[in-house]
Write a protein that holds these residues in place. Sequence first.
Motif, PDB file in Angstrom:
ATOM      1  N   PRO A 141       1.707  -7.641  -5.147  1.00 32.28           N
ATOM      2  CA  PRO A 141       1.269  -7.575  -6.460  1.00 32.28           C
ATOM      3  C   PRO A 141       1.501  -8.174  -7.636  1.00 32.28           C
ATOM      4  O   PRO A 141       0.398  -8.712  -8.379  1.00 32.28           O
ATOM      5  CB  PRO A 141       0.674  -5.887  -6.593  1.00 32.28           C
ATOM      6  N   SER A 142       3.048  -8.088  -7.679  1.00 29.42           N
ATOM      7  CA  SER A 142       3.048  -8.391  -9.219  1.00 29.42           C
ATOM      8  C   SER A 142       2.564 -10.508  -8.580  1.00 29.42           C
ATOM      9  O   SER A 142       2.886 -10.803 -10.115  1.00 29.42           O
ATOM     10  CB  SER A 142       4.243  -8.567  -9.263  1.00 29.42           C
ATOM     11  N   LEU A 143       2.901 -10.896  -7.827  1.00 33.67           N
ATOM     12  CA  LEU A 143       2.804 -12.228  -7.786  1.00 33.67           C
ATOM     13  C   LEU A 143       1.491 -12.816  -8.155  1.00 33.67           C
ATOM     14  O   LEU A 143       1.489 -13.643  -9.386  1.00 33.67           O
ATOM     15  CB  LEU A 143       3.204 -12.580  -6.587  1.00 33.67           C
ATOM     16  N   GLY A 144       0.332 -12.174  -7.913  1.00 30.25           N
ATOM     17  CA  GLY A 144      -0.626 -13.025  -8.329  1.00 30.25           C
ATOM     18  C   GLY A 144      -1.201 -12.540  -9.143  1.00 30.25           C
ATOM     19  O   GLY A 144      -1.927 -13.676 -10.018  1.00 30.25           O
ATOM     20  N   MET A 145      -0.660 -11.330  -9.643  1.00 29.49           N
ATOM     21  CA  MET A 145      -0.768 -10.968 -11.984  1.00 29.49           C
ATOM     22  C   MET A 145       0.069 -12.539 -12.239  1.00 29.49           C
ATOM     23  O   MET A 145       0.471 -13.279 -13.925  1.00 29.49           O
ATOM     24  CB  MET A 145      -0.246 -10.197 -12.437  1.00 29.49           C
ATOM     25  N   TRP A 146       1.514 -12.539 -11.724  1.00 32.58           N
ATOM     26  CA  TRP A 146       2.401 -13.779 -12.275  1.00 32.58           C
ATOM     27  C   TRP A 146       1.688 -15.207 -12.102  1.00 32.58           C
ATOM     28  O   TRP A 146       1.122 -15.594 -13.190  1.00 32.58           O
ATOM     29  CB  TRP A 146       3.748 -13.644 -11.652  1.00 32.58           C
ATOM     30  N   VAL A 147       0.989 -15.585 -10.657  1.00 22.76           N
ATOM     31  CA  VAL A 147      -0.213 -17.115 -10.978  1.00 22.76           C
ATOM     32  C   VAL A 147      -0.971 -16.693 -12.035  1.00 22.76           C
ATOM     33  O   VAL A 147      -0.636 -17.496 -12.713  1.00 22.76           O
ATOM     34  CB  VAL A 147      -0.494 -16.920  -9.389  1.00 22.76           C
ATOM     35  N   CYS A 148      -1.822 -16.102 -12.660  1.00 22.72           N
ATOM     36  CA  CYS A 148      -2.403 -15.817 -13.597  1.00 22.72           C
ATOM     37  C   CYS A 148      -1.770 -16.092 -14.829  1.00 22.72           C
ATOM     38  O   CYS A 148      -2.993 -16.453 -15.663  1.00 22.72           O
ATOM     39  CB  CYS A 148      -3.398 -14.146 -13.441  1.00 22.72           C
ATOM     40  N   THR A 149      -1.110 -14.960 -15.153  1.00 22.93           N
ATOM     41  CA  THR A 149      -0.159 -15.456 -16.537  1.00 22.93           C
ATOM     42  C   THR A 149      -0.014 -16.612 -16.500  1.00 22.93           C
ATOM     43  O   THR A 149       0.048 -17.593 -17.657  1.00 22.93           O
ATOM     44  CB  THR A 149       0.935 -14.764 -16.238  1.00 22.93           C
ATOM     45  N   GLN A 150       0.808 -17.467 -15.574  1.00 14.72           N
ATOM     46  CA  GLN A 150       0.894 -18.778 -15.627  1.00 14.72           C
ATOM     47  C   GLN A 150      -0.160 -20.188 -16.073  1.00 14.72           C
ATOM     48  O   GLN A 150       0.194 -21.005 -16.701  1.00 14.72           O
ATOM     49  CB  GLN A 150       1.539 -19.490 -13.744  1.00 14.72           C
ATOM     50  N   ARG A 151      -1.240 -19.058 -15.189  1.00 10.96           N
ATOM     51  CA  ARG A 151      -3.145 -19.757 -15.992  1.00 10.96           C
ATOM     52  C   ARG A 151      -2.977 -20.337 -17.135  1.00 10.96           C
ATOM     53  O   ARG A 151      -3.253 -20.986 -17.976  1.00 10.96           O
ATOM     54  CB  ARG A 151      -3.624 -19.512 -14.921  1.00 10.96           C
ATOM     55  N   GLN A 152      -3.181 -18.886 -17.975  1.00 11.52           N
ATOM     56  CA  GLN A 152      -3.213 -18.474 -19.279  1.00 11.52           C
ATOM     57  C   GLN A 152      -2.208 -19.456 -20.048  1.00 11.52           C
ATOM     58  O   GLN A 152      -2.540 -20.068 -21.275  1.00 11.52           O
ATOM     59  CB  GLN A 152      -2.939 -16.825 -19.499  1.00 11.52           C
ATOM     60  N   ASN A 153      -0.898 -19.154 -19.435  1.00 13.08           N
ATOM     61  CA  ASN A 153      -0.038 -20.079 -20.962  1.00 13.08           C
ATOM     62  C   ASN A 153       0.289 -21.136 -20.463  1.00 13.08           C
ATOM     63  O   ASN A 153       0.103 -21.894 -21.793  1.00 13.08           O
ATOM     64  CB  ASN A 153       1.534 -19.891 -20.060  1.00 13.08           C
ATOM     65  N   TYR A 154      -0.799 -22.163 -19.659  1.00 18.36           N
ATOM     66  CA  TYR A 154      -0.895 -23.200 -19.428  1.00 18.36           C
ATOM     67  C   TYR A 154      -1.930 -23.959 -20.412  1.00 18.36           C
ATOM     68  O   TYR A 154      -1.699 -24.660 -21.002  1.00 18.36           O
ATOM     69  CB  TYR A 154      -0.555 -23.651 -17.477  1.00 18.36           C
ATOM     70  N   LYS A 155      -3.315 -22.949 -19.823  1.00 25.04           N
ATOM     71  CA  LYS A 155      -4.025 -23.233 -21.047  1.00 25.04           C
ATOM     72  C   LYS A 155      -3.285 -23.692 -22.657  1.00 25.04           C
ATOM     73  O   LYS A 155      -3.739 -24.095 -24.029  1.00 25.04           O
ATOM     74  CB  LYS A 155      -5.575 -21.942 -20.731  1.00 25.04           C
TER      75      LYS A 155
END
Length: 86
Positions: free
Chosen positions: A41-55
């Motif tokens: 479960p934490s992997l999906g949230m981590w991926v989402c966070t990486q996208r937000q940080n990349y923006k």
Amino acid sequence: NIDVESECRRIEPWERRYEELVSFVEEFGNAKVPRQFPPKPSLGMWVCTQRQNYKKYSKGHSSSKIIADRVLLLNKIGFEWNSFNQ
């Protein structure tokens, strides 16, 4: 083995999630982790966070928590920077 255990604890959370993502790519052939991924479960949230940080990073925001080296690592495994229907 105590040395192995202490070495495992030294792995930073970002690197741990990155390793999980690499395993996901090896298993599924892409880096499109759904936000809700029951096995990790934490992997999906981590991926989402990486996208937000990349923006933030791509717009030059100092609040971004991603660095160029990590962007390169993610690109290397075919990371999807844009969201998709999850």
